[in-house]
Motif scaffolding. Sequence first.
Motif, PDB file in Angstrom:
ATOM      1  N   GLY A  79       0.778  -1.228   0.000  1.00 11.04           N
ATOM      2  CA  GLY A  79       0.000   0.000   0.000  1.00 11.04           C
ATOM      3  C   GLY A  79       0.808   1.274   0.000  1.00 11.04           C
ATOM      4  N   PHE A  80       2.075   1.197  -0.421  1.00 11.12           N
ATOM      5  CA  PHE A  80       2.921   2.393  -0.496  1.00 11.12           C
ATOM      6  C   PHE A  80       2.297   3.373  -1.490  1.00 11.12           C
ATOM      7  CE2 PHE A  80       7.548   3.507   0.324  1.00 11.12           C
ATOM      8  CZ  PHE A  80       7.418   4.831  -0.052  1.00 11.12           C
ATOM      9  N   LYS A  81       2.037   4.605  -1.032  1.00 13.71           N
ATOM     10  CA  LYS A  81       1.369   5.588  -1.882  1.00 13.71           C
ATOM     11  C   LYS A  81       2.281   6.736  -2.313  1.00 13.71           C
ATOM     12  CE  LYS A  81      -2.626   3.518  -1.625  1.00 13.71           C
ATOM     13  NZ  LYS A  81      -3.166   2.793  -2.790  1.00 13.71           N
ATOM     14  N   LYS A  82       2.938   7.381  -1.352  1.00 15.97           N
ATOM     15  CA  LYS A  82       3.687   8.600  -1.662  1.00 15.97           C
ATOM     16  C   LYS A  82       5.112   8.512  -1.131  1.00 15.97           C
ATOM     17  CE  LYS A  82       1.643  12.596  -1.440  1.00 15.97           C
ATOM     18  NZ  LYS A  82       1.008  13.856  -0.949  1.00 15.97           N
ATOM     19  N   ILE A  83       6.091   8.784  -2.014  1.00 18.22           N
ATOM     20  CA  ILE A  83       7.499   8.769  -1.615  1.00 18.22           C
ATOM     21  C   ILE A  83       7.856  10.102  -0.969  1.00 18.22           C
ATOM     22  CG2 ILE A  83       9.870   8.357  -2.343  1.00 18.22           C
ATOM     23  CD1 ILE A  83       8.732   7.233  -4.970  1.00 18.22           C
ATOM     24  N   LYS A  84       8.373  10.032   0.262  1.00 19.87           N
ATOM     25  CA  LYS A  84       8.856  11.224   0.952  1.00 19.87           C
ATOM     26  C   LYS A  84      10.370  11.215   1.102  1.00 19.87           C
ATOM     27  CE  LYS A  84       4.599  11.829   3.630  1.00 19.87           C
ATOM     28  NZ  LYS A  84       4.016  11.929   5.001  1.00 19.87           N
ATOM     29  N   TYR A  85      10.939  10.015   1.207  1.00 14.79           N
ATOM     30  CA  TYR A  85      12.382   9.861   1.404  1.00 14.79           C
ATOM     31  C   TYR A  85      12.879   8.769   0.467  1.00 14.79           C
ATOM     32  CZ  TYR A  85      10.941  12.322   5.573  1.00 14.79           C
ATOM     33  OH  TYR A  85      10.372  13.233   6.426  1.00 14.79           O
ATOM     34  N   LEU A  86      13.801   9.124  -0.410  1.00 14.81           N
ATOM     35  CA  LEU A  86      14.297   8.194  -1.427  1.00 14.81           C
ATOM     36  C   LEU A  86      15.791   7.970  -1.235  1.00 14.81           C
ATOM     37  CD1 LEU A  86      13.667   6.592  -4.045  1.00 14.81           C
ATOM     38  CD2 LEU A  86      14.259   8.674  -5.314  1.00 14.81           C
ATOM     39  N   THR A 113      19.814  -2.177  10.003  1.00 15.87           N
ATOM     40  CA  THR A 113      19.811  -1.546  11.323  1.00 15.87           C
ATOM     41  C   THR A 113      20.115  -0.062  11.222  1.00 15.87           C
ATOM     42  OG1 THR A 113      20.474  -3.613  12.402  1.00 15.87           O
ATOM     43  CG2 THR A 113      20.877  -1.558  13.606  1.00 15.87           C
ATOM     44  N   ARG A 114      21.094   0.314  10.391  1.00 19.82           N
ATOM     45  CA  ARG A 114      21.433   1.729  10.233  1.00 19.82           C
ATOM     46  C   ARG A 114      20.278   2.501   9.602  1.00 19.82           C
ATOM     47  NH1 ARG A 114      26.215  -0.781   8.843  1.00 19.82           N
ATOM     48  NH2 ARG A 114      25.832  -0.597   6.614  1.00 19.82           N
ATOM     49  N   ILE A 115      19.665   1.909   8.585  1.00 20.26           N
ATOM     50  CA  ILE A 115      18.538   2.585   7.944  1.00 20.26           C
ATOM     51  C   ILE A 115      17.368   2.701   8.913  1.00 20.26           C
ATOM     52  CG2 ILE A 115      16.842   2.446   6.088  1.00 20.26           C
ATOM     53  CD1 ILE A 115      19.692   3.227   5.238  1.00 20.26           C
ATOM     54  N   TRP A 116      17.110   1.634   9.661  1.00 15.19           N
ATOM     55  CA  TRP A 116      15.994   1.666  10.601  1.00 15.19           C
ATOM     56  C   TRP A 116      16.180   2.771  11.640  1.00 15.19           C
ATOM     57  CZ3 TRP A 116      11.327  -0.353  10.410  1.00 15.19           C
ATOM     58  CH2 TRP A 116      10.523  -0.232  11.548  1.00 15.19           C
ATOM     59  N   LYS A 117      17.399   2.906  12.165  1.00 10.86           N
ATOM     60  CA  LYS A 117      17.665   3.941  13.166  1.00 10.86           C
ATOM     61  C   LYS A 117      17.514   5.337  12.577  1.00 10.86           C
ATOM     62  CE  LYS A 117      20.702   1.283  16.207  1.00 10.86           C
ATOM     63  NZ  LYS A 117      22.082   1.148  16.746  1.00 10.86           N
ATOM     64  N   ALA A 118      17.740   5.451  11.282  1.00  9.56           N
ATOM     65  CA  ALA A 118      17.549   6.743  10.627  1.00  9.56           C
ATOM     66  C   ALA A 118      16.072   7.091  10.521  1.00  9.56           C
ATOM     67  CB  ALA A 118      18.181   6.722   9.237  1.00  9.56           C
ATOM     68  N   VAL A 119      15.264   6.093  10.190  1.00  2.74           N
ATOM     69  CA  VAL A 119      13.839   6.327   9.972  1.00  2.74           C
ATOM     70  C   VAL A 119      13.067   6.337  11.288  1.00  2.74           C
ATOM     71  CG1 VAL A 119      11.781   5.488   8.776  1.00  2.74           C
ATOM     72  CG2 VAL A 119      14.019   5.260   7.693  1.00  2.74           C
ATOM     73  N   TYR A 120      13.412   5.411  12.174  1.00  2.00           N
ATOM     74  CA  TYR A 120      12.740   5.292  13.474  1.00  2.00           C
ATOM     75  C   TYR A 120      13.788   5.255  14.587  1.00  2.00           C
ATOM     76  CZ  TYR A 120       8.266   4.197  11.217  1.00  2.00           C
ATOM     77  OH  TYR A 120       7.105   4.252  10.483  1.00  2.00           O
ATOM     78  N   PRO A 121      14.416   6.383  14.911  1.00  2.00           N
ATOM     79  CA  PRO A 121      15.516   6.387  15.882  1.00  2.00           C
ATOM     80  C   PRO A 121      15.121   5.956  17.289  1.00  2.00           C
ATOM     81  CG  PRO A 121      14.841   8.627  15.333  1.00  2.00           C
ATOM     82  CD  PRO A 121      14.151   7.722  14.365  1.00  2.00           C
ATOM     83  N   ASN A 122      13.845   6.069  17.628  1.00  2.00           N
ATOM     84  CA  ASN A 122      13.412   5.762  18.997  1.00  2.00           C
ATOM     85  C   ASN A 122      12.492   4.546  19.090  1.00  2.00           C
ATOM     86  OD1 ASN A 122      14.742   8.124  20.075  1.00  2.00           O
ATOM     87  ND2 ASN A 122      13.081   9.328  19.171  1.00  2.00           N
ATOM     88  N   ILE A 123      12.390   3.802  17.996  1.00  2.00           N
ATOM     89  CA  ILE A 123      11.519   2.628  17.980  1.00  2.00           C
ATOM     90  C   ILE A 123      12.327   1.403  17.576  1.00  2.00           C
ATOM     91  CG2 ILE A 123       9.476   1.563  16.941  1.00  2.00           C
ATOM     92  CD1 ILE A 123       8.348   4.336  16.484  1.00  2.00           C
ATOM     93  N   LYS A 124      12.204   0.341  18.344  1.00  2.00           N
ATOM     94  CA  LYS A 124      12.922  -0.889  18.043  1.00  2.00           C
ATOM     95  C   LYS A 124      12.399  -1.512  16.754  1.00  2.00           C
ATOM     96  CE  LYS A 124      14.197  -5.349  20.086  1.00  2.00           C
ATOM     97  NZ  LYS A 124      14.019  -6.254  21.256  1.00  2.00           N
ATOM     98  N   GLU A 138       4.807   3.384   5.828  1.00  2.12           N
ATOM     99  CA  GLU A 138       4.067   4.451   6.514  1.00  2.12           C
ATOM    100  C   GLU A 138       4.857   5.756   6.551  1.00  2.12           C
ATOM    101  OE1 GLU A 138       3.200   2.828  10.326  1.00  2.12           O
ATOM    102  OE2 GLU A 138       1.715   1.399   9.560  1.00  2.12           O
ATOM    103  N   LYS A 139       6.177   5.660   6.634  1.00  2.22           N
ATOM    104  CA  LYS A 139       7.024   6.850   6.653  1.00  2.22           C
ATOM    105  C   LYS A 139       7.274   7.423   5.267  1.00  2.22           C
ATOM    106  CE  LYS A 139       8.253   7.966  10.868  1.00  2.22           C
ATOM    107  NZ  LYS A 139       8.032   9.315  11.428  1.00  2.22           N
ATOM    108  N   GLY A 140       6.954   6.656   4.239  1.00  2.00           N
ATOM    109  CA  GLY A 140       7.230   7.114   2.885  1.00  2.00           C
ATOM    110  C   GLY A 140       8.678   6.936   2.482  1.00  2.00           C
ATOM    111  N   PHE A 141       9.366   5.970   3.120  1.00  2.00           N
ATOM    112  CA  PHE A 141      10.779   5.703   2.815  1.00  2.00           C
ATOM    113  C   PHE A 141      10.888   4.615   1.755  1.00  2.00           C
ATOM    114  CE2 PHE A 141      14.571   3.158   3.208  1.00  2.00           C
ATOM    115  CZ  PHE A 141      15.578   4.105   3.240  1.00  2.00           C
TER     116      PHE A 141
END
Length: 243
Positions: A79-86, A113-124, A138-141
């Motif tokens: 369901g990816f709709k809109k790109i915000k971060y490419l 892991t590095r990409i995840w921390k960039a997108v969700y720095p405070n969520i495991k 959901e983040k548009g990444f």
Amino acid sequence: MFSSITKVINIKLSLLPASRKNITNSNKTVKTNMNPFNDNLHLLKEIFGEKEVEKKETRLREIFEKTENKWKENTVELGFKKIKYLLICEAPPYSETGDPIYFYNQINSSFHTRIWKAVYPNIKKPSEKEDAFKMLVEKGFLLIDTTPFAMKYDSKHRKKSAYKEIIKNNIPYLINKLENNFEIDTNLKIAFGFKLNAKQFISVTNGKLKLKDLELNFNEHNIATDGSGFTNSNKPIHILSLN
């Protein structure tokens, strides 16, 4: 994509938002039946030699087809709709057998892991792949590659004219994937994951890429690498927090 690099340096990434212009997008005439693998195989042979490429061709084709399917499965079909971060990268790494090692095929590598921390720095990061990919959606990444060949490239390969030509020839296919599957956020931010690959991409595009009614402008400040030339740092790449 997951090259083992021992040198770890904190990196700073500058992400430039796309600027909206009233333009006529010539890319709308891009054909949908392109096959970047077949169309550029002769160039790959110029880089690595005919013997090596022919020995690996069946496996290379398998990796390309499977990773293209996984890209669609874990972006479009979620369901990816809109790109915000490419994040623009190179290609999956080569492997002899088994499931290809690929960003949209697993979540357990250090690169993830590095990409995840960039997108969700405070969520495991979730333990389930589908949950992790849904959160990236959901983040548009979005991550996309510039070449169809999962070869083990080094600096001398990336500096060859045939390598640059593969990137150039693959751009219409890349644009087609983005335009046909997603909306483009007017403040889209763009980054590159591999230094020499990024330099060649910037060179062949003159730092501009047209997507629908947007013109994306980028330069070497958008390259998200450390001193090794790869996205390899124990510090997160704060794609979402940097302007």
